[in-house]
Write a protein that holds these residues in place. Sequence first.
Motif, PDB file in Angstrom:
ATOM      1  N   LYS A   1       8.662   0.177  12.099  1.00  0.00           N
ATOM      2  CA  LYS A   1       9.826  -0.719  12.081  1.00  0.00           C
ATOM      3  C   LYS A   1       9.495  -2.072  11.458  1.00  0.00           C
ATOM      4  O   LYS A   1      10.380  -2.747  10.916  1.00  0.00           O
ATOM      5  N   LEU A   2       8.227  -2.474  11.539  1.00  0.00           N
ATOM      6  CA  LEU A   2       7.834  -3.744  10.937  1.00  0.00           C
ATOM      7  C   LEU A   2       7.926  -3.708   9.411  1.00  0.00           C
ATOM      8  O   LEU A   2       8.077  -4.746   8.765  1.00  0.00           O
ATOM      9  N   PHE A   3       7.850  -2.521   8.845  1.00  0.00           N
ATOM     10  CA  PHE A   3       7.866  -2.361   7.388  1.00  0.00           C
ATOM     11  C   PHE A   3       9.253  -2.013   6.843  1.00  0.00           C
ATOM     12  O   PHE A   3       9.483  -2.124   5.643  1.00  0.00           O
ATOM     13  N   GLU A   4      10.142  -1.584   7.711  1.00  0.00           N
ATOM     14  CA  GLU A   4      11.453  -1.142   7.247  1.00  0.00           C
ATOM     15  C   GLU A   4      12.262  -2.226   6.540  1.00  0.00           C
ATOM     16  O   GLU A   4      12.992  -1.928   5.588  1.00  0.00           O
ATOM     17  N   PRO A   5      12.142  -3.514   6.921  1.00  0.00           N
ATOM     18  CA  PRO A   5      12.881  -4.538   6.162  1.00  0.00           C
ATOM     19  C   PRO A   5      12.450  -4.624   4.700  1.00  0.00           C
ATOM     20  O   PRO A   5      13.182  -5.173   3.863  1.00  0.00           O
ATOM     21  N   TYR A   6      11.279  -4.073   4.387  1.00  0.00           N
ATOM     22  CA  TYR A   6      10.756  -4.120   3.014  1.00  0.00           C
ATOM     23  C   TYR A   6      10.871  -2.755   2.328  1.00  0.00           C
ATOM     24  O   TYR A   6      10.266  -2.518   1.297  1.00  0.00           O
ATOM     25  N   LEU A   7      11.672  -1.889   2.951  1.00  0.00           N
ATOM     26  CA  LEU A   7      11.965  -0.549   2.421  1.00  0.00           C
ATOM     27  C   LEU A   7      10.710   0.321   2.329  1.00  0.00           C
ATOM     28  O   LEU A   7      10.595   1.171   1.451  1.00  0.00           O
ATOM     29  N   ILE A   8       9.773   0.083   3.235  1.00  0.00           N
ATOM     30  CA  ILE A   8       8.576   0.915   3.340  1.00  0.00           C
ATOM     31  C   ILE A   8       8.826   1.904   4.479  1.00  0.00           C
ATOM     32  O   ILE A   8       8.693   1.575   5.649  1.00  0.00           O
ATOM     33  N   HIS A   9       9.225   3.136   4.132  1.00  0.00           N
ATOM     34  CA  HIS A   9       9.662   4.115   5.132  1.00  0.00           C
ATOM     35  C   HIS A   9       8.711   5.298   5.282  1.00  0.00           C
ATOM     36  O   HIS A   9       8.792   6.041   6.259  1.00  0.00           O
ATOM     37  N   LEU A  10       7.828   5.512   4.304  1.00  0.00           N
ATOM     38  CA  LEU A  10       7.008   6.722   4.284  1.00  0.00           C
ATOM     39  C   LEU A  10       5.719   6.508   5.075  1.00  0.00           C
ATOM     40  O   LEU A  10       4.794   5.830   4.611  1.00  0.00           O
ATOM     41  N   PHE A  11       5.644   7.074   6.255  1.00  0.00           N
ATOM     42  CA  PHE A  11       4.435   7.075   7.065  1.00  0.00           C
ATOM     43  C   PHE A  11       4.137   8.534   7.385  1.00  0.00           C
ATOM     44  O   PHE A  11       4.780   9.133   8.250  1.00  0.00           O
ATOM     45  N   VAL A  12       3.202   9.107   6.651  1.00  0.00           N
ATOM     46  CA  VAL A  12       2.931  10.533   6.797  1.00  0.00           C
ATOM     47  C   VAL A  12       1.432  10.772   6.902  1.00  0.00           C
ATOM     48  O   VAL A  12       0.613   9.947   6.486  1.00  0.00           O
ATOM     49  N   LYS A  13       1.096  11.906   7.454  1.00  0.00           N
ATOM     50  CA  LYS A  13      -0.297  12.338   7.432  1.00  0.00           C
ATOM     51  C   LYS A  13      -0.572  12.973   6.075  1.00  0.00           C
ATOM     52  O   LYS A  13       0.260  13.700   5.544  1.00  0.00           O
ATOM     53  N   GLY A  14      -1.753  12.693   5.514  1.00  0.00           N
ATOM     54  CA  GLY A  14      -2.061  13.266   4.219  1.00  0.00           C
ATOM     55  C   GLY A  14      -3.281  12.642   3.597  1.00  0.00           C
ATOM     56  O   GLY A  14      -4.108  12.014   4.269  1.00  0.00           O
ATOM     57  N   TYR A  15      -3.376  12.787   2.281  1.00  0.00           N
ATOM     58  CA  TYR A  15      -4.547  12.359   1.514  1.00  0.00           C
ATOM     59  C   TYR A  15      -4.629  10.838   1.467  1.00  0.00           C
ATOM     60  O   TYR A  15      -3.620  10.145   1.381  1.00  0.00           O
ATOM     61  N   SER A  16      -5.855  10.309   1.475  1.00  0.00           N
ATOM     62  CA  SER A  16      -6.045   8.859   1.426  1.00  0.00           C
ATOM     63  C   SER A  16      -6.468   8.415   0.027  1.00  0.00           C
ATOM     64  O   SER A  16      -5.698   7.797  -0.697  1.00  0.00           O
ATOM     65  N   GLY A  17      -7.684   8.754  -0.391  1.00  0.00           N
ATOM     66  CA  GLY A  17      -8.163   8.360  -1.708  1.00  0.00           C
ATOM     67  C   GLY A  17      -9.564   8.876  -1.945  1.00  0.00           C
ATOM     68  O   GLY A  17     -10.341   9.076  -1.005  1.00  0.00           O
ATOM     69  N   ALA A  18      -9.906   9.077  -3.212  1.00  0.00           N
ATOM     70  CA  ALA A  18     -11.188   9.693  -3.557  1.00  0.00           C
ATOM     71  C   ALA A  18     -12.373   8.808  -3.221  1.00  0.00           C
ATOM     72  O   ALA A  18     -13.416   9.295  -2.759  1.00  0.00           O
ATOM     73  N   ASP A  19     -12.262   7.492  -3.433  1.00  0.00           N
ATOM     74  CA  ASP A  19     -13.416   6.613  -3.233  1.00  0.00           C
ATOM     75  C   ASP A  19     -13.710   6.323  -1.771  1.00  0.00           C
ATOM     76  O   ASP A  19     -14.866   6.048  -1.423  1.00  0.00           O
ATOM     77  N   ILE A  20     -12.708   6.349  -0.911  1.00  0.00           N
ATOM     78  CA  ILE A  20     -12.957   6.081   0.510  1.00  0.00           C
ATOM     79  C   ILE A  20     -13.231   7.358   1.298  1.00  0.00           C
ATOM     80  O   ILE A  20     -13.727   7.294   2.421  1.00  0.00           O
ATOM     81  N   ARG A  21     -12.934   8.493   0.702  1.00  0.00           N
ATOM     82  CA  ARG A  21     -13.126   9.767   1.412  1.00  0.00           C
ATOM     83  C   ARG A  21     -14.564   9.996   1.870  1.00  0.00           C
ATOM     84  O   ARG A  21     -14.778  10.526   2.973  1.00  0.00           O
ATOM     85  N   PRO A  22     -15.603   9.596   1.092  1.00  0.00           N
ATOM     86  CA  PRO A  22     -16.971   9.797   1.579  1.00  0.00           C
ATOM     87  C   PRO A  22     -17.303   9.025   2.850  1.00  0.00           C
ATOM     88  O   PRO A  22     -18.293   9.333   3.520  1.00  0.00           O
ATOM     89  N   LEU A  23     -16.480   8.033   3.207  1.00  0.00           N
ATOM     90  CA  LEU A  23     -16.708   7.274   4.446  1.00  0.00           C
ATOM     91  C   LEU A  23     -16.240   8.015   5.689  1.00  0.00           C
ATOM     92  O   LEU A  23     -16.577   7.628   6.809  1.00  0.00           O
ATOM     93  N   LYS A  24     -15.465   9.055   5.506  1.00  0.00           N
ATOM     94  CA  LYS A  24     -14.757   9.674   6.615  1.00  0.00           C
ATOM     95  C   LYS A  24     -15.679  10.122   7.742  1.00  0.00           C
ATOM     96  O   LYS A  24     -16.725  10.721   7.512  1.00  0.00           O
ATOM     97  N   ASN A  25     -15.260   9.804   8.962  1.00  0.00           N
ATOM     98  CA  ASN A  25     -15.867  10.363  10.166  1.00  0.00           C
ATOM     99  C   ASN A  25     -14.767  10.588  11.191  1.00  0.00           C
ATOM    100  O   ASN A  25     -13.607  10.242  10.951  1.00  0.00           O
ATOM    101  N   ASP A  26     -15.116  11.172  12.314  1.00  0.00           N
ATOM    102  CA  ASP A  26     -14.090  11.551  13.299  1.00  0.00           C
ATOM    103  C   ASP A  26     -13.370  10.358  13.900  1.00  0.00           C
ATOM    104  O   ASP A  26     -12.243  10.482  14.383  1.00  0.00           O
ATOM    105  N   GLY A  27     -14.000   9.193  13.896  1.00  0.00           N
ATOM    106  CA  GLY A  27     -13.403   8.070  14.592  1.00  0.00           C
ATOM    107  C   GLY A  27     -12.503   7.192  13.752  1.00  0.00           C
ATOM    108  O   GLY A  27     -11.563   6.594  14.267  1.00  0.00           O
ATOM    109  N   MET A  28     -12.742   7.091  12.431  1.00  0.00           N
ATOM    110  CA  MET A  28     -12.024   6.096  11.648  1.00  0.00           C
ATOM    111  C   MET A  28     -10.693   6.608  11.090  1.00  0.00           C
ATOM    112  O   MET A  28     -10.404   7.802  11.147  1.00  0.00           O
ATOM    113  N   VAL A  29      -9.927   5.680  10.553  1.00  0.00           N
ATOM    114  CA  VAL A  29      -8.645   5.979   9.927  1.00  0.00           C
ATOM    115  C   VAL A  29      -8.768   5.700   8.431  1.00  0.00           C
ATOM    116  O   VAL A  29      -9.248   4.638   8.026  1.00  0.00           O
TER     117      VAL A  29
END
Length: 465
Positions: free
Chosen positions: A380-408
């Motif tokens: 709701k904090l983003f809706e005034p700026y027309l940012i509506h898409l909050f979905v589970k999915g792909y993040s990015g190629a360069d940050i993917r090697p950082l992935k672990n069970d705890g982080m986002v």
Amino acid sequence: MKKQVLFILLLLATYVHAQTDDAKQIEKIYRMALTEGKAYDWLNHLSNQIGGRLSGSVQAQQAVEYTKAQLDSLGLDRVWLQPVMVPKWVRGTPEFAYFETSPGLSTNVPVCALGGSVATPLGGLKAGLIEVKGIEELEKLGTEKIKGKIVFFNRPMDPTLISTFQAYSGCVDQRYSGAAEAAKYGAVGVIVRSMNLRLDDYPHTGSMGYGDTPVDKRIPAAAISTNGAELLSATLKLNPNTQFYLKQNCKQFDDVESYNVIGEIKGSEFPDEIIVVGAHLDSWDLGDGSHDDGAGCVQSMDVLRLLRKTGYRPKRTIRVVLFMNEENGLRGGNKYADMANNKKENHIFALESDAGGFTPRGFSFDCSDANFERIQGWKKLFEPYLIHLFVKGYSGADIRPLKNDGMVLAGLRPDSQRYFDHHHAENDTFEHVNKRELELGAASMASLVYLFDKYGIVPPQKIKG
């Protein structure tokens, strides 16, 4: 009972107060980005003064020096360069190609070498063609029909898919692996339809690999524009004996040293918890890399500036990382993750922008259900700026090697409908970036980083033995 009601009312009041404070801070961020943003000016310099930034090139080094200088000027707590060895592939003189339907009757078509390809023989390569829609067709045709010919991969991106990245994923294997697979059946070269939903005359380059193909068995690979692919396909239907001529002069050199560019603001309360925001500094060499990924770099840089300019003091360490060599190796992303693991750094959140500088629509998240539930509460904090898409999915190629069970992990998701018109092509240039859209993306990223800094993440559940 009265105590319970009072407790609930107190919690509700605290939540409303927090939401009001968050809304005010996010409004400050957007206002600052849209009136005093720096991203567009930074991109202007990267694009028009430096240009395409292929890994290992002089321009890539100039981009390293320029972005480090800009980060130094922001008064961050620390700015440094992280060395990384990267491949050096050079395109050489412009490619040339035509198809010939009968002796002396030829038609030129726009082509470009795929990144990592070998050159043609000095006098060029001329052979018959065989058209396929994908790698799986090669086995059915076999060596008898393929040997001595140029394989023409002509599977288009699926126009019915609203997600253009999904359409891209559905056909990019022919670009990356087509040459290695075709060589197994005796092909002498490959031509690949550009990854582009639009019909135009721009060939789109991109990374390709030979796998374990011996060096002396590697065959040249080039992309052909979508208009060129349509024309060539129609011609082959009328005349299967059409010949194709290709000349390209690309060359692979030894690896060279380059750098990831990193700057950070040290956290005031939890300095050992690290938040990363980043993009890749390298680009292909045909255009100036404005959308892919100069836009993401300058947005990421502006995140730290916007937080400081609005007077926000981060609780956690916020770090901008401009990764080198995403396009043809991912060396920068892997190097950063390796160093972080070796130092046992605690990264809790990473956000990447690598989908162009178009109008932001939202974010995709790679995280636990518990974290995603919390994130949904921020929508709701983003809706005034027309940012509506909050979905589970792909993040990015360069940050993917950082992935672990705890982080986002998260990726900025702009409107993608025009992205592949420019992706890896000569028309990925500064004039195709809209200043306001770029600034809205930077503000959206800064707002999300602010929320993760303020509230942290939901830690992983401890596994009971």
